[in-house]
Design an enzyme around this catalytic site. Structure first.
Site, PDB file in Angstrom:
ATOM      1  N   ASN A  37       7.093   7.064  99.341  1.00  0.00           N
ATOM      2  CA  ASN A  37       7.736   5.900  98.725  1.00  0.00           C
ATOM      3  C   ASN A  37       7.130   5.545  97.372  1.00  0.00           C
ATOM      4  OD1 ASN A  37       9.542   3.812  98.631  1.00  0.00           O
ATOM      5  ND2 ASN A  37       8.532   2.533 100.175  1.00  0.00           N
ATOM      6  N   ARG A  70       7.676  -6.418 116.308  1.00  0.00           N
ATOM      7  CA  ARG A  70       6.651  -6.801 115.338  1.00  0.00           C
ATOM      8  C   ARG A  70       7.075  -8.107 114.701  1.00  0.00           C
ATOM      9  NH1 ARG A  70       5.276  -3.906 109.529  1.00  0.00           N
ATOM     10  NH2 ARG A  70       6.719  -5.511 108.782  1.00  0.00           N
ATOM     11  N   TYR A 102       4.058 -10.073 102.733  1.00  0.00           N
ATOM     12  CA  TYR A 102       4.426  -8.741 103.224  1.00  0.00           C
ATOM     13  C   TYR A 102       5.248  -8.868 104.522  1.00  0.00           C
ATOM     14  CZ  TYR A 102       4.603  -4.579 105.844  1.00  0.00           C
ATOM     15  OH  TYR A 102       5.125  -3.555 106.588  1.00  0.00           O
ATOM     16  N   ASP A 121       1.370  -6.682 111.655  1.00  0.00           N
ATOM     17  CA  ASP A 121       0.854  -5.796 110.604  1.00  0.00           C
ATOM     18  C   ASP A 121       0.188  -6.639 109.519  1.00  0.00           C
ATOM     19  OD1 ASP A 121       0.380  -3.821 108.733  1.00  0.00           O
ATOM     20  OD2 ASP A 121       2.440  -3.051 108.714  1.00  0.00           O
ATOM     21  N   HIS A 140      -1.349  -5.244 106.936  1.00  0.00           N
ATOM     22  CA  HIS A 140      -1.129  -4.463 105.706  1.00  0.00           C
ATOM     23  C   HIS A 140      -2.371  -4.423 104.811  1.00  0.00           C
ATOM     24  CE1 HIS A 140       1.909  -2.566 102.951  1.00  0.00           C
ATOM     25  NE2 HIS A 140       2.421  -2.259 104.131  1.00  0.00           N
ATOM     26  N   GLU A 168      -2.274  -4.298 113.393  1.00  0.00           N
ATOM     27  CA  GLU A 168      -2.172  -3.091 112.555  1.00  0.00           C
ATOM     28  C   GLU A 168      -2.820  -3.253 111.196  1.00  0.00           C
ATOM     29  OE1 GLU A 168       1.896  -1.812 112.288  1.00  0.00           O
ATOM     30  OE2 GLU A 168       1.607  -0.899 110.322  1.00  0.00           O
ATOM     31  N   GLU A 207      -1.127   4.621 108.813  1.00  0.00           N
ATOM     32  CA  GLU A 207       0.129   5.055 108.193  1.00  0.00           C
ATOM     33  C   GLU A 207      -0.098   5.661 106.812  1.00  0.00           C
ATOM     34  OE1 GLU A 207       2.135   1.199 108.371  1.00  0.00           O
ATOM     35  OE2 GLU A 207       2.117   1.129 106.207  1.00  0.00           O
ATOM     36  N   ARG A 219      -1.541   5.940 113.651  1.00  0.00           N
ATOM     37  CA  ARG A 219      -0.181   5.781 113.107  1.00  0.00           C
ATOM     38  C   ARG A 219       0.264   6.895 112.166  1.00  0.00           C
ATOM     39  NH1 ARG A 219       2.948   2.097 113.131  1.00  0.00           N
ATOM     40  NH2 ARG A 219       3.280   1.743 110.905  1.00  0.00           N
ATOM     41  N   HIS A 242       4.146   5.648 112.317  1.00  0.00           N
ATOM     42  CA  HIS A 242       4.837   4.924 111.255  1.00  0.00           C
ATOM     43  C   HIS A 242       6.323   5.315 111.289  1.00  0.00           C
ATOM     44  CE1 HIS A 242       4.885   4.112 106.601  1.00  0.00           C
ATOM     45  NE2 HIS A 242       5.250   3.054 107.274  1.00  0.00           N
ATOM     46  N   ASP A 260      11.388   4.080 104.694  1.00  0.00           N
ATOM     47  CA  ASP A 260      11.110   5.053 103.628  1.00  0.00           C
ATOM     48  C   ASP A 260      10.778   6.430 104.221  1.00  0.00           C
ATOM     49  OD1 ASP A 260       8.946   2.855 103.921  1.00  0.00           O
ATOM     50  OD2 ASP A 260       7.744   4.586 103.358  1.00  0.00           O
ATOM     51  N   GLU A 274       7.415   3.178 115.739  1.00  0.00           N
ATOM     52  CA  GLU A 274       8.027   2.152 114.884  1.00  0.00           C
ATOM     53  C   GLU A 274       9.466   2.547 114.558  1.00  0.00           C
ATOM     54  OE1 GLU A 274       6.179   1.745 111.052  1.00  0.00           O
ATOM     55  OE2 GLU A 274       6.919  -0.300 110.785  1.00  0.00           O
ATOM     56  N   TRP A 300      -2.183  -4.385  98.460  1.00  0.00           N
ATOM     57  CA  TRP A 300      -0.840  -4.859  98.818  1.00  0.00           C
ATOM     58  C   TRP A 300      -0.538  -4.507 100.261  1.00  0.00           C
ATOM     59  CZ3 TRP A 300       3.586  -2.150 100.394  1.00  0.00           C
ATOM     60  CH2 TRP A 300       4.678  -3.015 100.680  1.00  0.00           C
TER      61      TRP A 300
HETATM   62  O1  EZ4 Z   1       4.814  -1.026 103.873  1.00  0.00           O
HETATM   63  O2  EZ4 Z   1       6.409   2.056 104.684  1.00  0.00           O
HETATM   64  O3  EZ4 Z   1       4.348  -0.617 109.246  1.00  0.00           O
HETATM   65  N1  EZ4 Z   1       5.068  -0.469 108.318  1.00  0.00           N
HETATM   66  C1  EZ4 Z   1       4.701  -0.634 107.032  1.00  0.00           C
HETATM   67  C2  EZ4 Z   1       5.727  -0.306 105.982  1.00  0.00           C
HETATM   68  C3  EZ4 Z   1       5.095   0.122 104.657  1.00  0.00           C
HETATM   69  C4  EZ4 Z   1       6.052   0.969 103.887  1.00  0.00           C
HETATM   70  C5  EZ4 Z   1       5.428   1.461 102.572  1.00  0.00           C
HETATM   71  O4  EZ4 Z   1       6.217   2.413 101.965  1.00  0.00           O
HETATM   72  O5  EZ4 Z   1       3.589  -1.014 106.771  1.00  0.00           O
HETATM   73  O6  EZ4 Z   1       6.583  -1.418 105.796  1.00  0.00           O
HETATM   74 CO    CO Z   2       2.287  -0.913 108.501  1.00  0.00          CO
END
Ligand code: EZ4
Ligand code: CO
Length: 414
Positions: free
Chosen positions: A49, A159, A171, A222, A224, A248, A274, A295, A324, A328, A351, A414
């Site tokens: 992605n 989730r 996010y 998540d 992130h 996660e 992921e 993942r 994952h 994307d 997922e 991010w």
């Molecule tokens: O942000 O796949 O668990 N899922 C995630 C996704 C990721 C995207 C990044 O390209 O964390 O939403």
């Molecule tokens: Co994730």
């Protein structure tokens, strides 16, 4: 083309061509198509992605010329050639390109054998793969309502992500309430992050979700990669009463030892990986039993040949898979992953975000959702194709993932 099951002579298996197909039916996908002398073709996903064309160029310039004339049946040797033989190892671009080749070769093998991929891996371990979907909302109330809608649709695992008061964007939360698509503009969108605001808010989301929906639904969250290890430990501990299925990506895992701290303080199950692309990214996490779910999925982890090694290693330590499966990752990865999930003994969960109808039309597939699980069909190979005429109607559109900054302007994860 000869009848399935009677092909597979060395001559038929010779790789005669390979092409990269880039298409954007709602979002960008990079697909590798490998052709053999006997006429059987295979498909692999190479989507990374926001960096799609880097993988496309790696394949076109550096990988495809090496494939022509090789025996498509030598899947392991081709994997070793592309990994060990390249001198420059690992990294998401390289490993996504290797994955695309590997999955396309497994697809070819399945078609030649007349068998679905799960059968080549060792056969069914289960009837269907438990999946989780994404519920989100600007507020806790809206996020909890979204969880309820998914339960009504038959999901057993959801989730949950909600907006955080005082932060404009969070996010996992989308304004449109459709599936979350973070890569939304040509240059990265800038978002603002506050750890204290998030840490105060998130336990209330799960308190509400449990109050509204009871104990049975499996709930996931998540982070992130936004927290430090001690902050992650604090949140994992605060979430214990709500019995998450998993927590996660709570902290970045370049330093695998960081997870020791989280583990010492909480029994909330941990998932990560992921963004990993090889077993070396998670070896310490697995052998020290610092995580519960790995993942790393087929497309970013070097394909079936490599992810199978990760899964087998994880099985020794009671770590299960939780691939994952964001949008994307193309339907080709979803198909391959579901065959893997159908076989792998230490499966945990998969997922599942919903692709756009345009994407589903470009990639005809035979997996289907029933009663909380995704089920693969018995089509030989991984069961996902590509409509190239339709794909050509959706030209590549450059998009990047957002970035995050703290309230003082400093860059953050991010
Ligand atoms: O942000 O796949 O668990 N899922 C995630 C996704 C990721 C995207 C990044 O390209 O964390 O939403
Ligand atoms: Co994730």
């Amino acid at each position: 083309m000869a009848k399935a099951g009677v092909q597979g002579s060395t001559r038929d298996r010779e790789i005669t061509g390979a092409r990269v197909i880039v298409t954007c039916p709602g979002r960008n996908f990079v697909t590798l198509k490998i052709e053999t002398k006997g006429g059987v073709t295979g498909l692999g996903d190479a989507t990374l992605n926001g960096r799609e064309l880097a993988v496309a160029a790696y394949l076109t310039e550096h990988v495809i010329p090496n494939l022509i004339g090789r025996d498509a049946g030598r899947i392991e040797d081709i994997w070793q050639f592309l990994y060990r033989g390249a001198y420059w190892r690992r990294g998401p671009v390289t490993m996504s390109a290797i994955a695309a080749v590997d999955v396309a070769l497994w697809d070819i093998l399945g078609k030649m054998a007349g068998m679905p991929l799960y059968q080549l891996l060792g056969g069914r371990s289960r009837d269907g793969a438990l999946v989780y979907c994404h519920a989100n909302g600007d507020s806790i109330e809206q996020a909890s309502e979204a969880v309820g809608r998914y339960i009504e649709q038959g999901y057993l695992a959801v989730r949950a992500q909600s907006g955080v008061p005082g932060l404009a964007k969070t996010y996992g939360v989308t304004k449109s309430k459709l599936a979350y698509e973070p890569a939304e503009s040509e240059l990265p969108t800038e978002t603002v992050w506050s750890t204290p605001k998030y840490l105060r808010h998130t336990p209330k989301l799960f308190e509400r979700a449990r109050a509204d929906h009871g104990e049975e639904v499996l709930l996931l969250h998540d982070v992130h990669h936004r927290l430090t290890p001690i902050e992650a430990a604090r949140l994992a501990k605060d979430l214990e009463p709500y019995r998450l299925f998993w927590f996660e990506d709570s902290t970045p895992a370049e330093n695998q030892d960081a997870f020791k701290l989280i583990r010492q303080h909480s029994t909330t199950p941990l998932a990560v990986g992921e963004v990993f692309n090889s077993i070396w990214d998670c070896k310490g996490l697995i052998e020290n039993q610092l995580i519960d779910y790995i993942r790393t999925t087929i497309v970013h982890g070097g394909g079936i040949t490599h992810v199978r090694r990760i899964a087998d290693f994880a099985a020794l330590y009671g770590v299960r898979t939780g691939f994952h499966g964001a949008t994307d990752l193309s339907p080709v990865t979803m198909g391959a992953a579901l065959h893997f999930d159908t076989w792998v003994p230490n499966f945990g969960i998969q997922e599942y975000m919903h692709h756009t109808q345009e994407t589903l039309d470009v990639f005809p597939h035979d997996y289907a959702f029933r009663e909380g699980r995704l089920h693969v069909g018995d089509t030989p190979g991984h069961g996902v194709g590509i409509d190239e005429t339709l794909a050509a109607k959706f030209p590549y559109a450059p998009k990047q993932l957002p970035i995050a900054r703290l309230e003082d302007g400093a860059m953050w994860d991010w």
